[in-house]
Design a protein around this motif. Structure first.
Motif, PDB file in Angstrom:
ATOM      1  N   THR A  36       4.465  -5.842  -9.964  1.00  0.00           N
ATOM      2  CA  THR A  36       5.580  -6.172  -9.079  1.00  0.00           C
ATOM      3  C   THR A  36       6.879  -5.974  -9.841  1.00  0.00           C
ATOM      4  OG1 THR A  36       4.255  -7.768  -7.846  1.00  0.00           O
ATOM      5  CG2 THR A  36       6.647  -7.994  -7.701  1.00  0.00           C
ATOM      6  N   HIS A  37       7.715  -5.090  -9.325  1.00  0.00           N
ATOM      7  CA  HIS A  37       8.951  -4.731 -10.016  1.00  0.00           C
ATOM      8  C   HIS A  37      10.033  -4.430  -8.995  1.00  0.00           C
ATOM      9  CE1 HIS A  37       6.560  -4.179 -13.658  1.00  0.00           C
ATOM     10  NE2 HIS A  37       5.715  -3.492 -12.912  1.00  0.00           N
ATOM     11  N   VAL A  38      11.252  -4.259  -9.491  1.00  0.00           N
ATOM     12  CA  VAL A  38      12.347  -3.764  -8.658  1.00  0.00           C
ATOM     13  C   VAL A  38      12.565  -2.296  -9.010  1.00  0.00           C
ATOM     14  CG1 VAL A  38      14.796  -3.957  -8.104  1.00  0.00           C
ATOM     15  CG2 VAL A  38      13.439  -6.025  -8.502  1.00  0.00           C
ATOM     16  N   ALA A  39      12.393  -1.421  -8.012  1.00  0.00           N
ATOM     17  CA  ALA A  39      12.668   0.005  -8.219  1.00  0.00           C
ATOM     18  C   ALA A  39      14.170   0.213  -8.090  1.00  0.00           C
ATOM     19  CB  ALA A  39      11.938   0.838  -7.177  1.00  0.00           C
ATOM     20  N   GLN A  40      14.735   0.986  -9.020  1.00  0.00           N
ATOM     21  CA  GLN A  40      16.171   1.254  -8.972  1.00  0.00           C
ATOM     22  C   GLN A  40      16.386   2.752  -9.016  1.00  0.00           C
ATOM     23  OE1 GLN A  40      18.858  -1.225 -10.133  1.00  0.00           O
ATOM     24  NE2 GLN A  40      17.658  -2.783 -11.175  1.00  0.00           N
ATOM     25  N   THR A  66       5.262  -4.029  -4.898  1.00  0.00           N
ATOM     26  CA  THR A  66       4.068  -4.315  -5.700  1.00  0.00           C
ATOM     27  C   THR A  66       3.158  -3.110  -5.589  1.00  0.00           C
ATOM     28  OG1 THR A  66       4.226  -6.683  -5.311  1.00  0.00           O
ATOM     29  CG2 THR A  66       2.078  -5.837  -6.023  1.00  0.00           C
ATOM     30  N   TYR A  67       2.759  -2.561  -6.718  1.00  0.00           N
ATOM     31  CA  TYR A  67       1.873  -1.395  -6.742  1.00  0.00           C
ATOM     32  C   TYR A  67       0.591  -1.779  -7.465  1.00  0.00           C
ATOM     33  CZ  TYR A  67       0.212   3.360  -7.748  1.00  0.00           C
ATOM     34  OH  TYR A  67      -0.548   4.499  -7.851  1.00  0.00           O
ATOM     35  N   GLU A  68      -0.528  -1.612  -6.749  1.00  0.00           N
ATOM     36  CA  GLU A  68      -1.848  -1.929  -7.311  1.00  0.00           C
ATOM     37  C   GLU A  68      -2.654  -0.634  -7.346  1.00  0.00           C
ATOM     38  OE1 GLU A  68      -3.255  -5.808  -5.216  1.00  0.00           O
ATOM     39  OE2 GLU A  68      -1.671  -4.944  -3.994  1.00  0.00           O
ATOM     40  N   PRO A  69      -2.563   0.131  -8.431  1.00  0.00           N
ATOM     41  CA  PRO A  69      -3.219   1.449  -8.484  1.00  0.00           C
ATOM     42  C   PRO A  69      -4.734   1.356  -8.320  1.00  0.00           C
ATOM     43  CG  PRO A  69      -1.767   1.141 -10.381  1.00  0.00           C
ATOM     44  CD  PRO A  69      -1.822  -0.162  -9.664  1.00  0.00           C
ATOM     45  N   ILE A 156      -2.603   3.236   0.401  1.00  0.00           N
ATOM     46  CA  ILE A 156      -2.537   2.272   1.503  1.00  0.00           C
ATOM     47  C   ILE A 156      -1.191   1.568   1.398  1.00  0.00           C
ATOM     48  CG2 ILE A 156      -3.517   0.130   2.390  1.00  0.00           C
ATOM     49  CD1 ILE A 156      -6.244   1.117   1.203  1.00  0.00           C
ATOM     50  N   VAL A 157      -0.457   1.522   2.500  1.00  0.00           N
ATOM     51  CA  VAL A 157       0.905   0.974   2.456  1.00  0.00           C
ATOM     52  C   VAL A 157       0.963  -0.312   3.272  1.00  0.00           C
ATOM     53  CG1 VAL A 157       3.339   1.423   2.877  1.00  0.00           C
ATOM     54  CG2 VAL A 157       1.812   3.311   2.255  1.00  0.00           C
ATOM     55  N   GLN A 158       1.295  -1.401   2.607  1.00  0.00           N
ATOM     56  CA  GLN A 158       1.509  -2.674   3.290  1.00  0.00           C
ATOM     57  C   GLN A 158       3.011  -2.915   3.385  1.00  0.00           C
ATOM     58  OE1 GLN A 158      -2.496  -5.160   2.108  1.00  0.00           O
ATOM     59  NE2 GLN A 158      -0.706  -5.526   0.856  1.00  0.00           N
TER      60      GLN A 158
END
Ligand SMILES: [Zn+2]
Length: 318
Positions: A36-40, A66-69, A156-158
């Motif tokens: 879980t991060h902030v994309a800039q 949040t990215y869960e590879p 999969i996109v939530q």
């Protein structure tokens, strides 16, 4: 690492004595990494602030994800999701620290986000309509980020969304009671509840929407019949409300030759080919319209064939 690029431009150039913004197309890149991060984004050049010494006006976009590879799942905020973690456009005259923050819903704290600077402030009569222009941009960029993620193969996109509007009566149907973390049943008006019992509203389990890839495998949540809402009609109605259409066919209709029935329920499902119990507090349960036969068979898996969008429940069963 997941790399996406989106493009946007102002609908028309904006020009007055205070600020001049061009309508050229901009490219914005985001790099998403595990967790879980902030994309800039990098700053893009939006135009010139004539009233601040003719400095360039720079803008950058940021949003939490949040990215869960391992699960191939990415979770982002929807464009109408009122949250400080949703997409934000930060503008600043180059070389100053006069930041203004525009959010997707136009919400936020105006005094902190938009009007605290001595010079760069676009919420005055000097820049009529400019706030709406920026709001349109930040919403467009968020929509395109979601589209770009949905176009990624095998992802999969939530998308976090607010629960659909409900009457008080409908809302009442989704009140559930837990005692010491264990599900007890639907809330009954007029019944006395003890000190260890907690009543949960739909807001506490509704995460938003999920979009699957065509043909994606999913399977039943074992034991979810303890959740009385799976009895069906309530949950299928929630799905229908969310997507403004009443389902008429099993999502996994006749996949692998399965004999689907005509009676549908809002089935609680998880990704993959194996039915499984889901730990309390799981973040990975979805509701799709499936036939009763599929819902009652934990030995077959299903596939997203007729519908690709489902409801995403977070913190399933309390
Ligand atoms: Zn079926």
């Amino acid at each position: 690492m997941l790399d996406i690029q989106v493009r946007f431009s102002l609908p028309i150039a904006y020009q007055n004595a205070f600020v001049s913004l061009h309508d050229r197309e901009h490219k914005v890149d985001f790099h998403l990494k595990e967790g879980t991060h902030v994309a800039q984004s990098e700053y893009v050049d939006l135009g010139v602030v004539d009233r601040v010494e003719g400095r360039r006006l720079l803008g950058k976009f940021s949003f939490e994800y949040t990215y869960e590879p391992d699960r191939h799942v990415v979770t982002v905020n929807g464009t109408d999701f009122d949250s400080a973690r949703s997409m934000c456009l930060t503008t600043v005259p180059e070389g100053t620290s006069e930041f203004c923050r525009q959010r997707v819903t136009g919400g936020g704290f105006v005094a902190d986000d938009l009007t605290s600077n001595p010079r760069w402030n676009y919420v005055t009569p000097l820049t009529p309509g400019l706030r709406d222009v920026f709001k349109g941009i930040v919403r467009t960029v968020n929509d395109r980020v979601i589209e770009a993620l949905q176009e990624q193969p095998h992802l999969i996109v939530q998308v976090r969304k607010h629960p659909p509007e409900m009457s008080a009566e409908e809302h009442q149907k989704f009140l559930t009671v837990y005692r010491d973390g264990q599900f007890q049943g639907l809330h009954q008006a007029g019944r006395q509840y003890g000190p260890g019992e907690q009543v949960f509203t739909v807001d506490s389990v509704f995460g938003g929407e999920v979009t699957l890839n065509y043909g994606e495998a999913f399977a039943n949540v074992i034991g979810s019949t303890n959740d009385p809402k799976i009895a069906g009609l309530t949950w299928i109605q929630l799905w229908a409300n969310q997507f403004n259409t009443y389902p008429v066919i099993c999502t996994s209709y006749q996949s692998n030759g399965f004999g689907c029935g005509n009676s549908l329920v809002g089935g609680h499902v998880i990704a993959g080919q194996h039915a499984s119990v889901v730990a309390q507090g799981s973040n990975s349960v979805w509701i799709f319209p499936i036939c009763v036969q599929h819902n009652n068979n934990d030995n077959v898996y299903m596939q997203a064939l007729k519908y690709l969008k489902g409801i995403w429940l977070h913190n399933y069963m309390g």
